[in-house]
Design a protein around this motif. Sequence first.
Motif, mmCIF file in Angstrom:
data_model
loop_
_atom_site.group_PDB
_atom_site.id
_atom_site.type_symbol
_atom_site.label_atom_id
_atom_site.label_comp_id
_atom_site.label_asym_id
_atom_site.label_seq_id
_atom_site.Cartn_x
_atom_site.Cartn_y
_atom_site.Cartn_z
ATOM 1 N N PRO A 143 -64.362 26.449 -75.887
ATOM 2 C CA PRO A 143 -65.244 26.394 -74.826
ATOM 3 C C PRO A 143 -66.186 27.342 -74.762
ATOM 4 O O PRO A 143 -65.751 28.590 -75.141
ATOM 5 N N GLU A 144 -67.549 27.365 -74.608
ATOM 6 C CA GLU A 144 -68.275 28.343 -74.700
ATOM 7 C C GLU A 144 -68.284 29.077 -72.912
ATOM 8 O O GLU A 144 -67.865 28.509 -72.096
ATOM 9 N N LEU A 145 -68.420 30.361 -73.083
ATOM 10 C CA LEU A 145 -68.285 31.163 -72.045
ATOM 11 C C LEU A 145 -69.746 32.016 -71.821
ATOM 12 O O LEU A 145 -70.140 32.559 -72.661
ATOM 13 N N SER A 162 -68.273 28.359 -67.800
ATOM 14 C CA SER A 162 -67.511 27.666 -69.031
ATOM 15 C C SER A 162 -67.572 26.311 -69.206
ATOM 16 O O SER A 162 -67.925 25.553 -68.100
ATOM 17 N N LEU A 166 -61.292 26.615 -66.549
ATOM 18 C CA LEU A 166 -60.285 27.943 -66.988
ATOM 19 C C LEU A 166 -59.489 28.278 -65.579
ATOM 20 O O LEU A 166 -59.975 27.905 -64.617
ATOM 21 N N ILE A 187 -61.930 31.019 -76.828
ATOM 22 C CA ILE A 187 -62.913 30.944 -76.312
ATOM 23 C C ILE A 187 -64.294 31.429 -77.165
ATOM 24 O O ILE A 187 -64.030 32.366 -78.053
ATOM 25 N N ARG A 235 -64.970 25.615 -63.468
ATOM 26 C CA ARG A 235 -65.812 25.788 -64.525
ATOM 27 C C ARG A 235 -66.914 27.025 -64.179
ATOM 28 O O ARG A 235 -67.453 27.540 -65.302
#
Length: 259
Positions: A143-145, A162, A166, A187, A235
Amino acid sequence: MVLLAALGAALFIFGGLIQAAETSFPIFFPDSKLIVKADVMNRSVYLPIKEIITHIGLPYTDSFSLETLTIRSGSNQLVVTKNSALISYNGQIILLPSAILREDDRWLAPVEFLTMGLSRMTGTEFRYRPGTSRVFVGNVEAPELEMNAQTLGSITRLTLRSSAPLNLEVRREDSTKAILSIDHTPIEPVRERLDHKDRLLRSVTFDDSDGASKLVLDINREVSDLRITPASNNRVFFVDLLRTGDPITSAPLPPTEPL
């Protein structure tokens, strides 16, 4: 022999290598992870070849006399040569951005060796984004953060977004350092570091060098509490840094949806 002669004729000898301290570098596979020691030399990130191919289960032949390392996968063959930026995949020459190195029993390759060499040989994609300290292999989902910081009156707010739900846990290492542990690995942070530099927060750095995702907050000694408020089904997170003497209620309420 013709191939070896061609490779030998194309050797590039790089003198005066500038070597930085070793850093831990995680490689995330679909069912495992491998933490290796990376060396940064002349702005190139070097990884140990034999540790990686051993983890994958690829056989190899290390020739001291020829100064070559030959890696095999089925009928495919990948040959690297000491001090050469040229590698051979089934007779096809591939030029790497930096030379292969050998230090005693360690073969070191620029990280692009994974994307340009092992990806072709194994048929499995090795994904690396320049400027980062991790590699994703195959169908690993990361997942992009995103993160940004704001000064809101007497508090500082760190906002995290995110692409997947999370959970966060905060712990105070000392008076100037706080850790936000993330329950998901791996991540992929949009950026590795955020500099803010107000009265309470100096910087936020993403760190997964030990294989566990976390954010390291460089904070001021005046920070008395860190309050985490989740939103949008975990998120989005609002992390409020509160100063000694400021009541918790002084922090403005976060919105329920991402900005």
